[in-house]
Scaffold this motif. Structure first.
Motif, mmCIF file in Angstrom:
data_model
loop_
_atom_site.group_PDB
_atom_site.id
_atom_site.type_symbol
_atom_site.label_atom_id
_atom_site.label_comp_id
_atom_site.label_asym_id
_atom_site.label_seq_id
_atom_site.Cartn_x
_atom_site.Cartn_y
_atom_site.Cartn_z
ATOM 1 N N VAL A 143 -11.155 48.963 20.740
ATOM 2 C CA VAL A 143 -11.377 48.459 19.383
ATOM 3 C C VAL A 143 -10.268 49.010 18.502
ATOM 4 O O VAL A 143 -10.306 50.159 18.057
ATOM 5 C CB VAL A 143 -12.762 48.878 18.858
ATOM 6 N N GLY A 144 -9.240 48.214 18.286
ATOM 7 C CA GLY A 144 -8.084 48.694 17.539
ATOM 8 C C GLY A 144 -7.221 49.597 18.402
ATOM 9 O O GLY A 144 -7.428 49.737 19.599
ATOM 10 N N ARG A 145 -6.258 50.221 17.768
ATOM 11 C CA ARG A 145 -5.329 51.078 18.499
ATOM 12 C C ARG A 145 -5.085 52.358 17.716
ATOM 13 O O ARG A 145 -5.348 52.437 16.509
ATOM 14 C CB ARG A 145 -3.982 50.360 18.716
ATOM 15 N N ASN A 155 -14.438 41.777 18.562
ATOM 16 C CA ASN A 155 -13.926 40.920 17.492
ATOM 17 C C ASN A 155 -14.610 41.235 16.171
ATOM 18 O O ASN A 155 -13.965 41.298 15.122
ATOM 19 C CB ASN A 155 -14.150 39.450 17.857
ATOM 20 N N ARG A 156 -15.915 41.477 16.215
ATOM 21 C CA ARG A 156 -16.681 41.808 15.006
ATOM 22 C C ARG A 156 -16.166 43.098 14.371
ATOM 23 O O ARG A 156 -16.125 43.235 13.144
ATOM 24 C CB ARG A 156 -18.153 41.940 15.371
ATOM 25 N N GLU A 174 -13.649 43.806 7.166
ATOM 26 C CA GLU A 174 -13.143 44.903 6.337
ATOM 27 C C GLU A 174 -13.836 46.239 6.631
ATOM 28 O O GLU A 174 -14.277 46.942 5.727
ATOM 29 C CB GLU A 174 -13.286 44.557 4.851
ATOM 30 N N LEU A 175 -13.927 46.604 7.904
ATOM 31 C CA LEU A 175 -14.510 47.895 8.255
ATOM 32 C C LEU A 175 -13.535 49.010 7.890
ATOM 33 O O LEU A 175 -12.353 48.947 8.230
ATOM 34 C CB LEU A 175 -14.816 47.959 9.754
ATOM 35 N N GLU A 176 -14.029 50.020 7.197
ATOM 36 C CA GLU A 176 -13.159 51.126 6.773
ATOM 37 C C GLU A 176 -12.732 51.994 7.948
ATOM 38 O O GLU A 176 -13.508 52.262 8.855
ATOM 39 C CB GLU A 176 -13.885 52.003 5.747
ATOM 40 N N ARG A 177 -11.489 52.416 7.903
ATOM 41 C CA ARG A 177 -10.968 53.439 8.810
ATOM 42 C C ARG A 177 -10.660 54.671 7.966
ATOM 43 O O ARG A 177 -10.039 54.552 6.909
ATOM 44 C CB ARG A 177 -9.688 52.992 9.502
ATOM 45 N N GLU A 178 -11.078 55.827 8.402
ATOM 46 C CA GLU A 178 -10.831 57.057 7.649
ATOM 47 C C GLU A 178 -9.991 58.010 8.490
ATOM 48 O O GLU A 178 -10.252 58.198 9.681
ATOM 49 C CB GLU A 178 -12.162 57.714 7.275
ATOM 50 N N VAL A 202 -26.006 50.990 19.213
ATOM 51 C CA VAL A 202 -25.180 49.835 19.583
ATOM 52 C C VAL A 202 -25.776 48.564 18.996
ATOM 53 O O VAL A 202 -25.058 47.720 18.443
ATOM 54 C CB VAL A 202 -25.058 49.714 21.115
ATOM 55 N N CYS A 203 -27.102 48.433 19.093
ATOM 56 C CA CYS A 203 -27.772 47.246 18.546
ATOM 57 C C CYS A 203 -27.543 47.140 17.041
ATOM 58 O O CYS A 203 -27.297 46.055 16.512
ATOM 59 C CB CYS A 203 -29.268 47.299 18.856
ATOM 60 N N SER A 204 -27.617 48.264 16.355
ATOM 61 C CA SER A 204 -27.367 48.273 14.922
ATOM 62 C C SER A 204 -25.930 47.866 14.625
ATOM 63 O O SER A 204 -25.667 47.078 13.704
ATOM 64 C CB SER A 204 -27.655 49.666 14.349
ATOM 65 N N LEU A 205 -24.992 48.385 15.395
ATOM 66 C CA LEU A 205 -23.572 48.080 15.210
ATOM 67 C C LEU A 205 -23.287 46.602 15.476
ATOM 68 O O LEU A 205 -22.478 45.986 14.779
ATOM 69 C CB LEU A 205 -22.734 48.958 16.153
ATOM 70 N N ALA A 206 -23.966 46.024 16.493
ATOM 71 C CA ALA A 206 -23.710 44.641 16.900
ATOM 72 C C ALA A 206 -24.582 43.630 16.172
ATOM 73 O O ALA A 206 -24.412 42.421 16.360
ATOM 74 C CB ALA A 206 -23.920 44.508 18.406
#
Length: 317
Positions: free
Chosen positions: A155-157, A176-177, A184-188, A286-290
């Motif tokens: 998921v990303g790099r 993909n989600r 627009e998921l934040e990366r910190e 995982v269910c919450s995330l998906a």
């Protein structure tokens, strides 16, 4: 405070087998690309019993780990995928009873809602996020458990010299989600600079820096202190362009001497997860995330799930 340590690191489907004479061939021959040997150290796949409606071809194939949606679309255009003996079309929907082949081999389809698997990995510096490297550098995939079906999707790099939180999943739809810019998921990140930002530089980084691939800005910047030439900051942004954090600081005249991702969306890097270690995300999380229904009958008392979560330290294969 020691110059080499950073205060920011404290956060640190029912089966759709067709009833045809080819059913045995389906089970015997179908293998996703790059399928590997039996899994080591991972949990089994969980399924929800509710039947799903017919879905777009690329979504179904991504869910079973055949590849990412983009890869599958490329295979469709190249004529490598067929449905019921005819060349597949982009956006085509399939359901139970449809016979899908990849390079002439039948693919076992699932039309139940399957809970994806997600790994949380603490990437050390000196590993590349790629399956192969012409320079022979170690890759993050050498550390991961082997899947019986499908493959891990990063998921990303993170750059070769960047450490921290890296997520993997066996589900192309979830990948993909988590990565698509529209979410627009934040990366910190925790960032150590050679030098300190002044007010003008801070304002520029918040309002936007013009890079060669477009405008970039931090949604937040907080000063985490430091000693001597080194100074720590914690920054967030809602996209993941190549070397974006480093390039933004370079654009205002400062050099990043250390960079560590500490959060991706709702997932925070645990202080228990040391460099080179991975853990499997609990199924309920995982269910919450998906965005899936939570599994039934698995409610845990506060703190119980954390104690059950195993941490894994592996050496590259």
């Amino acid at each position: 405070m020691e110059a080499g340590r950073h205060p920011a690191a404290r956060a640190p489907r029912a089966g759709g087998r067709p009833s045809t004479p080819d059913a045995g061939e389906n089970a015997r021959l179908a293998r996703p690309p790059r399928a590997a040997a039996p899994a080591r150290g991972g949990r089994g796949e969980h399924e929800n019993t509710a039947l799903a409606e017919p879905e777009r071809l690329q979504k179904v194939l991504a869910q079973i780990g055949l590849g990412s949606r983009r890869e599958i679309e490329e295979w469709v255009v190249a004529g490598r995928i067929s449905v019921n003996g005819l060349p597949a079309e982009l956006g085509q929907k399939i359901g139970p009873g449809d016979r899908v082949k990849y390079n002439g081999k039948l693919i076992p389809l699932r039309f139940t809602v399957r809970t994806p698997r997600v790994l949380i990995y603490h990437k050390p510096e000196g590993e590349i996020v790629s399956r192969e490297d012409p320079e022979g550098r170690p890759t993050v995939f050498e550390r991961l458990p082997i899947l019986r079906k499908g493959r891990w999707i990063a998921v990303g790099r993170l750059d070769f010299n960047t450490s921290g939180l890296l997520l993997f999943t066996n589900d192309g739809t979830l990948a993909n989600r988590l990565m698509h810019p529209r979410y627009e998921l934040e990366r910190e990140y925790a960032v150590r600079l050679l030098g300190q930002l002044d007010d003008e530089q801070l304002e520029s980084l918040k309002t936007g820096i013009q890079l060669e691939d477009g405008l970039a800005r931090f949604t937040s910047i907080s000063d985490e202190g430091g000693e001597g030439a080194n100074h720590w900051y914690r920054v967030t942004l809602s996209e993941g362009r190549n070397r974006e954090v480093r390039r933004m600081f370079e654009a205002v005249g400062l050099t990043v001497s250390r960079l560590m991702r500490v959060r991706y969306g709702p997932v925070t890097l645990s202080s228990r997860l040391k460099r080179g270690m991975w853990m499997e995300m609990p199924e309920a999380e995982v269910c919450s995330l998906a965005g899936l229904p939570k599994p039934q009958g698995q409610a845990a008392r506060p703190g119980e799930q954390v104690r059950k979560t195993r941490l894994h330290r592996t050496t590259p294969r």
